[in-house]
Design a protein around this motif. Structure first.
Motif, short mmCIF file in Angstrom:
data_model
loop_
_atom_site.label_atom_id
_atom_site.label_comp_id
_atom_site.label_asym_id
_atom_site.label_seq_id
_atom_site.Cartn_x
_atom_site.Cartn_y
_atom_site.Cartn_z
N UNK A 109 -0.62 5.29 13.43
CA UNK A 109 -0.59 4.99 14.86
C UNK A 109 -2.00 4.82 15.41
N UNK A 110 -2.90 5.72 14.99
CA UNK A 110 -4.21 5.74 15.63
C UNK A 110 -5.23 4.84 14.95
N UNK A 111 -5.15 4.73 13.62
CA UNK A 111 -6.18 3.97 12.88
C UNK A 111 -5.63 2.73 12.17
N UNK A 112 -4.30 2.60 12.17
CA UNK A 112 -3.71 1.43 11.52
C UNK A 112 -3.69 1.51 10.01
N UNK A 113 -3.98 2.68 9.44
CA UNK A 113 -3.90 2.81 7.97
C UNK A 113 -3.66 4.26 7.59
N UNK A 136 8.35 2.99 9.01
CA UNK A 136 7.00 2.41 9.20
C UNK A 136 7.05 0.88 9.04
N UNK A 137 7.83 0.43 8.04
CA UNK A 137 7.92 -1.02 7.79
C UNK A 137 8.56 -1.73 8.98
N UNK A 138 9.56 -1.08 9.58
CA UNK A 138 10.23 -1.72 10.74
C UNK A 138 9.27 -1.85 11.92
N UNK A 139 8.29 -0.94 12.00
CA UNK A 139 7.29 -1.05 13.07
C UNK A 139 6.22 -2.10 12.70
N UNK A 140 6.35 -2.67 11.50
CA UNK A 140 5.44 -3.75 11.09
C UNK A 140 4.42 -3.37 10.03
N UNK A 141 4.41 -2.09 9.60
CA UNK A 141 3.39 -1.68 8.62
C UNK A 141 3.71 -2.26 7.25
N UNK A 142 2.64 -2.56 6.50
CA UNK A 142 2.82 -3.05 5.13
C UNK A 142 2.68 -1.85 4.19
N UNK A 151 -0.42 6.74 -5.58
CA UNK A 151 -0.25 7.03 -4.14
C UNK A 151 0.21 5.78 -3.41
N UNK A 152 0.73 5.99 -2.18
CA UNK A 152 1.23 4.90 -1.36
C UNK A 152 0.18 4.55 -0.30
N UNK A 153 -0.01 3.26 -0.06
CA UNK A 153 -0.94 2.84 0.99
C UNK A 153 -0.14 2.14 2.08
N UNK A 154 -0.45 2.49 3.33
CA UNK A 154 0.23 1.86 4.47
C UNK A 154 -0.80 1.21 5.36
N UNK A 155 -0.51 0.00 5.83
CA UNK A 155 -1.43 -0.68 6.75
C UNK A 155 -0.67 -1.33 7.88
N UNK A 156 -1.17 -1.13 9.11
CA UNK A 156 -0.56 -1.80 10.27
C UNK A 156 -1.00 -3.26 10.27
N UNK A 157 -0.19 -4.16 10.85
CA UNK A 157 -0.59 -5.57 10.91
C UNK A 157 -1.78 -5.77 11.85
N UNK A 158 -2.39 -6.93 11.78
CA UNK A 158 -3.61 -7.21 12.54
C UNK A 158 -3.48 -6.88 14.04
N UNK A 159 -2.38 -7.24 14.65
CA UNK A 159 -2.25 -6.97 16.09
C UNK A 159 -1.72 -5.59 16.42
N UNK A 160 -1.63 -4.72 15.41
CA UNK A 160 -1.07 -3.37 15.65
C UNK A 160 0.44 -3.38 15.49
#
Length: 437
Positions: A109-113, A136-142, A151-160
């Protein structure tokens, strides 16, 4: 060498006991400090292994931690060290601790990753992370699994991340908590249906509202979250641990003891007192204290048509699976029979062999169901040497040992220490004969 408890049972206890802060609330609340760069103060923290490790892990990733006392801690997450999260130390430490998965929502939420190790924790059957990840994926995270590093890596899309509607496949408490923390700063509206609604989750939502989040439907299974740009600091006090309270009610009945549980947060206990009353255990509510009189015998109720009582677990406001092990043990000395049906985890009942060795009459029907034929104290349980498989079974075996004749030795008590603070000292204060070896 792991330590052990030596217990000489058969003594009745008496006195007052104060429940610790709630372990399962602590893991969520302490992770939520990552949502803001401002100071967050948390009161009534249980001084137990899982919680202390989580606080230590926050310090490792750059959160300023000031432990004012064992029960009070101030956190300020204004300089997070993402590089540390790639180190073998972090992966090893966070992999040992299931609660570290709760860092993912707030960091995303705060850092996008965010990074999630493959989790450890209790051996009570498979506990999937799918609910968290899919949310998390439904909110747009990859979501990427780094097989080399495990380990698992999560990243928010460019526009959040963007708010959306989601229906959870199971009302997972940690899953709901993680998704809500991820959604509070997502753009627009997030609706979560089939959300968990445990008191601990309500506490987390109320805390985030005090931090500036907009959450509606708290206490129901339909949460609506309006995203905000940022959250601020706050102060939060944790509820008493309902699992401890249930454990103490069971302990009083099994050992024929007169015990008062102080400051029990009765309004947050849901159906728990009623389930113990169905086993025939008498109790009085005095203000916010639960008074349990010494009882020679307690009789399990039947259903209205006379059929045998079944006690099963269910998501809140149903009966928590964490207390089924306790109910099972308490039923062994009751008058009457009960079927314990553990739906949510498939290996929670694998400690009944130890109770059978102690003389209990239990039929393990399958991994999920056990029929208990109460002995009505005609035959006391006998002390034996045993090993605790998980936190809740560990305390159930401890209660059995305290009510049994003779000496019991319980090994692998680190499992008990993970969930119950200074349990031996607190029981000794009630008159229990318990030594840590």
């Amino acid at each position: 060498m792991s330590s052990a408890f030596e217990v000489r049972g058969g003594k009745s206890l008496s006195g007052e006991i104060i429940p610790q802060g709630a372990k399962n609330e602590a893991l969520q609340i302490i992770s939520a400090v990552l949502l803001t760069p401002e100071k967050v103060t948390i009161n009534n923290i249980p001084d137990i292994l899982d919680v202390n490790l989580l606080i230590e892990l926050l310090g490792d990733i750059g959160v300023k931690v000031n432990r004012v006392s064992r029960a009070v801690c101030e956190f300020q997450a204004d300089a997070i060290d993402f590089d540390y999260m790639h180190t073998p130390e972090f992966k090893k430490k966070s992999g040992r601790l299931r609660g570290s998965v709760m860092f993912a929502g707030p960091l995303l939420a705060r850092f996008g990753k965010a990074y999630i190790p493959k989790p450890g924790g209790d051996k009570i059957g498979r506990r999937r992370l799918d609910t968290h990840i899919i949310g998390f994926q439904k909110l747009g995270a990859e979501f990427v699994y780094e097989a080399d590093d495990n380990y698992f890596r999560l990243e928010a899309p460019a526009g959040g991340m963007k708010g959306t509607y989601m229906l959870l496949d199971e009302p997972s408490v940690t899953g709901t908590a993680n998704i809500v923390m991820a959604a509070v700063m997502a753009e627009g509206t997030t609706t979560i249906y089939n959300a968990a609604c445990e008191p601990y989750l309500q506490q987390l939502c109320k805390m985030m509202v005090r931090m500036g989040a907009k959450i509606e439907g708290i206490g129901s299974n339909l949460l609506t979250i309006q995203g905000v740009e940022k959250l601020g600091g706050c102060e939060h006090t944790m509820l008493p641990d309902m699992i401890e309270i249930g454990s103490f009610i069971g302990l009083a009945a099994m050992t024929q003891s007169e015990i008062t549980i102080k400051n029990a947060g009765i309004q947050h206990l849901g159906i728990i007192p009623e389930k113990f009353q169905q086993l025939g255990i008498k109790m009085e509510f005095r203000g916010d204290d639960i008074y349990i009189p010494a009882q020679d015998s307690y009789e399990i109720q039947t259903f209205i048509d006379g059929s045998i009582l079944t006690i099963s677990d269910h998501p809140w406001p149903g009966f928590t699976p964490d207390l089924l092990s306790i109910v099972l043990v308490v039923a062994t000395q009751a008058k009457g029979s009960v079927l314990i049906h553990q739906k949510m985890f498939e290996s929670r009942l694998f400690f009944v062999d130890k109770l059978i060795d102690m003389g209990a009459q239990i039929i393990l029907c399958d991994p999920h169901r056990a029929a208990v034929i109460g002995l009505n104290r005609q035959h006391k349980l006998k002390g034996i040497t045993m090993t605790s498989p998980d936190i809740r079974a560990g305390v159930s075996l401890l209660i059995a040992a305290l009510s049994a004749e003779g000496k019991s030795t319980i090994h692998n008590i680190d499992q008990i220490d993970r969930g119950y603070q200074y349990i031996d000292e607190r029981l000794r204060a009630l008159g229990a004969d318990i030594k840590r070896l």
